[in-house]
Motif scaffolding. Structure first.
Motif, PDB file in Angstrom:
ATOM      1  N   ALA A  26      29.161 -12.560  14.884  1.00 16.44           N
ATOM      2  CA  ALA A  26      27.904 -11.808  14.846  1.00 16.44           C
ATOM      3  C   ALA A  26      28.068 -10.366  15.335  1.00 16.44           C
ATOM      4  CB  ALA A  26      26.842 -12.529  15.665  1.00 16.44           C
ATOM      5  N   GLU A  27      28.944 -10.138  16.319  1.00 20.89           N
ATOM      6  CA  GLU A  27      29.138  -8.796  16.873  1.00 20.89           C
ATOM      7  C   GLU A  27      30.621  -8.419  16.831  1.00 20.89           C
ATOM      8  OE1 GLU A  27      25.944  -8.005  20.204  1.00 20.89           O
ATOM      9  OE2 GLU A  27      26.956  -9.929  20.591  1.00 20.89           O
ATOM     10  N   PRO A  28      31.142  -8.132  15.636  1.00 25.76           N
ATOM     11  CA  PRO A  28      32.576  -7.868  15.500  1.00 25.76           C
ATOM     12  C   PRO A  28      33.057  -6.648  16.280  1.00 25.76           C
ATOM     13  CG  PRO A  28      31.431  -7.313  13.484  1.00 25.76           C
ATOM     14  CD  PRO A  28      30.436  -8.016  14.362  1.00 25.76           C
ATOM     15  N   TYR A  29      32.267  -5.594  16.334  1.00 26.38           N
ATOM     16  CA  TYR A  29      32.705  -4.387  17.042  1.00 26.38           C
ATOM     17  C   TYR A  29      32.774  -4.617  18.547  1.00 26.38           C
ATOM     18  CZ  TYR A  29      32.370  -1.995  12.603  1.00 26.38           C
ATOM     19  OH  TYR A  29      32.573  -1.610  11.306  1.00 26.38           O
ATOM     20  N   GLY A  37      39.466  -2.773  25.912  1.00 23.80           N
ATOM     21  CA  GLY A  37      38.868  -2.462  27.208  1.00 23.80           C
ATOM     22  C   GLY A  37      37.818  -1.376  27.225  1.00 23.80           C
ATOM     23  N   ILE A  38      37.057  -1.236  26.128  1.00 24.99           N
ATOM     24  CA  ILE A  38      35.958  -0.275  26.121  1.00 24.99           C
ATOM     25  C   ILE A  38      34.694  -0.993  25.655  1.00 24.99           C
ATOM     26  CG2 ILE A  38      37.462   1.722  25.732  1.00 24.99           C
ATOM     27  CD1 ILE A  38      36.588   1.726  22.787  1.00 24.99           C
ATOM     28  N   THR A  39      33.567  -0.305  25.721  1.00 22.88           N
ATOM     29  CA  THR A  39      32.313  -0.907  25.277  1.00 22.88           C
ATOM     30  C   THR A  39      32.171  -0.776  23.765  1.00 22.88           C
ATOM     31  OG1 THR A  39      31.029   1.126  25.470  1.00 22.88           O
ATOM     32  CG2 THR A  39      31.194  -0.270  27.461  1.00 22.88           C
ATOM     33  N   GLU A  40      31.313  -1.604  23.209  1.00 22.12           N
ATOM     34  CA  GLU A  40      31.022  -1.529  21.783  1.00 22.12           C
ATOM     35  C   GLU A  40      30.459  -0.153  21.428  1.00 22.12           C
ATOM     36  OE1 GLU A  40      28.501  -4.048  18.454  1.00 22.12           O
ATOM     37  OE2 GLU A  40      27.845  -4.145  20.547  1.00 22.12           O
ATOM     38  N   GLU A  41      29.590   0.374  22.292  1.00 17.96           N
ATOM     39  CA  GLU A  41      28.989   1.686  22.043  1.00 17.96           C
ATOM     40  C   GLU A  41      30.064   2.781  22.017  1.00 17.96           C
ATOM     41  OE1 GLU A  41      27.917  -0.504  24.429  1.00 17.96           O
ATOM     42  OE2 GLU A  41      26.177  -1.198  23.281  1.00 17.96           O
ATOM     43  N   ALA A  42      31.020   2.699  22.944  1.00 23.78           N
ATOM     44  CA  ALA A  42      32.099   3.695  22.988  1.00 23.78           C
ATOM     45  C   ALA A  42      32.971   3.597  21.731  1.00 23.78           C
ATOM     46  CB  ALA A  42      32.944   3.513  24.246  1.00 23.78           C
ATOM     47  N   LEU A  43      33.245   2.376  21.295  1.00 24.89           N
ATOM     48  CA  LEU A  43      34.046   2.176  20.089  1.00 24.89           C
ATOM     49  C   LEU A  43      33.344   2.785  18.881  1.00 24.89           C
ATOM     50  CD1 LEU A  43      36.396   0.901  18.480  1.00 24.89           C
ATOM     51  CD2 LEU A  43      34.997  -1.168  18.310  1.00 24.89           C
ATOM     52  N   LEU A  44      32.079   2.461  18.699  1.00 30.42           N
ATOM     53  CA  LEU A  44      31.336   2.980  17.548  1.00 30.42           C
ATOM     54  C   LEU A  44      31.230   4.502  17.596  1.00 30.42           C
ATOM     55  CD1 LEU A  44      28.585   0.229  17.296  1.00 30.42           C
ATOM     56  CD2 LEU A  44      30.528   0.577  15.755  1.00 30.42           C
ATOM     57  N   ALA A  45      31.054   5.059  18.784  1.00 36.61           N
ATOM     58  CA  ALA A  45      30.981   6.522  18.924  1.00 36.61           C
ATOM     59  C   ALA A  45      32.308   7.174  18.541  1.00 36.61           C
ATOM     60  CB  ALA A  45      30.592   6.895  20.356  1.00 36.61           C
ATOM     61  N   ARG A  46      33.436   6.579  18.974  1.00 34.20           N
ATOM     62  CA  ARG A  46      34.756   7.146  18.633  1.00 34.20           C
ATOM     63  C   ARG A  46      35.015   7.042  17.137  1.00 34.20           C
ATOM     64  NH1 ARG A  46      36.189  11.014  20.277  1.00 34.20           N
ATOM     65  NH2 ARG A  46      38.158  10.766  19.223  1.00 34.20           N
ATOM     66  N   ILE A  47      34.620   5.928  16.521  1.00 34.62           N
ATOM     67  CA  ILE A  47      34.804   5.777  15.073  1.00 34.62           C
ATOM     68  C   ILE A  47      34.022   6.867  14.347  1.00 34.62           C
ATOM     69  CG2 ILE A  47      34.285   4.319  13.066  1.00 34.62           C
ATOM     70  CD1 ILE A  47      34.877   1.879  14.897  1.00 34.62           C
ATOM     71  N   GLU A  48      32.782   7.082  14.744  1.00 31.93           N
ATOM     72  CA  GLU A  48      31.961   8.114  14.102  1.00 31.93           C
ATOM     73  C   GLU A  48      32.563   9.503  14.311  1.00 31.93           C
ATOM     74  OE1 GLU A  48      29.368   9.951  11.763  1.00 31.93           O
ATOM     75  OE2 GLU A  48      29.658   7.787  11.911  1.00 31.93           O
ATOM     76  N   THR A  49      33.045   9.787  15.518  1.00 34.46           N
ATOM     77  CA  THR A  49      33.670  11.087  15.787  1.00 34.46           C
ATOM     78  C   THR A  49      34.916  11.278  14.926  1.00 34.46           C
ATOM     79  OG1 THR A  49      32.799  11.145  18.034  1.00 34.46           O
ATOM     80  CG2 THR A  49      34.721  12.521  17.592  1.00 34.46           C
TER      81      THR A  49
END
Length: 161
Positions: A26-29, A37-49
């Motif tokens: 349900a929450e792959p990211y 070792g990072i948060t889902e929000e940090a991962l998504l932000a780095r992908i977008e950047t």
């Protein structure tokens, strides 16, 4: 001249993750983020950047077409007037059975400049799809190159050292 872009270690880790198996949860990211070792929000932000910085261009699945029943595959090459390549390529790329659509340079002994990969359940179906594409785009001159054997079906893998 190409510009050299430095990739931070965190971005390298993220790129390695995104090249691997995608978790079917349900929450792959969130699962992927936990792996490094990072948060889902940090991962998504780095992908977008990285997308905005053009360090990554796209993310997508690799379909093993034969495993889902598409037993006939054809690289259909088209002779498209240069001034119409963007228009025709855009139209052909919209067809659901076209997985790839590329503009390529012509050579003196090869007049084709637009390449589409067509997937079907038979050669006859590929022929019908090519005829549909031709009618839609108003382009007739083509050559259909059918797959005989597949040696490799994989995406590029980066930062695997």
């Amino acid at each position: 001249m190409t510009e050299t872009v430095e990739i931070e270690e965190l971005d390298r880790k993220i790129i390695r993750l995104l090249q691997g198996e995608f978790p079917l949860v349900a929450e792959p990211y969130k699962v992927l983020a936990e792996e490094i070792g990072i948060t889902e929000e940090a991962l998504l932000a780095r992908i977008e950047t990285m997308r905005e910085e053009k360090k990554i261009r796209k993310m997508g699945a690799v379909l093993r077409h034969r495993e889902v029943g598409f037993t006939s595959n054809c690289l259909c090459v088209w002779n498209v007037p240069d001034e119409r390549v963007d228009e025709v390529g855009g139209r052909m790329a919209e067809h659901p059975r076209v997985s790839h659509c590329y503009d390529r340079n012509r050579t003196p002994d090869w007049p084709y400049n637009l390449y589409t990969m067509i997937h079907g359940y038979s050669r006859e179906e590929c022929e019908v799809i090519a005829a549909e594409l031709a009618a839609t785009a108003g382009i007739e001159e083509r050559c259909m190159l059918y797959t005989k054997k597949e040696w490799k079906k994989a995406s590029m893998r980066y930062f695997m050292e």
